[in-house]
Design an enzyme around this catalytic site. Sequence first.
Site: not given
Length: 178
Positions: A63, A92, A138, A158
């Site tokens: 989505n 990097h 989320a 966690k």
Amino acid sequence: MIFLISFFKKIKLYLYELRKRIRRYYYTQVGIKRISNYETIPYINNKCIFNNNIILGSNCHFNGMEVGGAGKVTIGDNFHSGPFCMMITQNHNIHGEELPYDSSYILKDIVIGDNVWIGSRVIILGGVSIGEGAVIQAGSVVVSDIPALSIAGGHPAKVFSHRDSEHYYKLKKEKKFS
């Protein structure tokens, strides 16, 4: 008069559904060009950017996902992601010949198991494995492995709960996938 209002509501709903299907078709056609391999054509409901090094299982739903870097991403069956998610597979090199970093990169793969649900605005960093049946809350940032059937969230993510394994495996055996 009531008939006309009802008729126009039905037309409006039909046009909304048609627009949604056209968007999904467009985003899917654009997205699958950048996916290395997939078992079944994924459902891509919003703009996604893939890195040409992705392997998908069947019944994957996106989505809004951005996969950056040249690392490999492997996603199992029945995957679902919310909008505005990111997977970062390349960093990097801060241990190189220049400061703050040199022109070389470090690639790290991401592995996501079957039946995983990633919430909105989740960031997954390279080198991470997310186990089967896991749910990521989320807004989380996943920086380390998440075990199977875990519910994890936060920054860094966690594990704070677990799915009911008996219920999970019962539904899996009955092949009840959305």
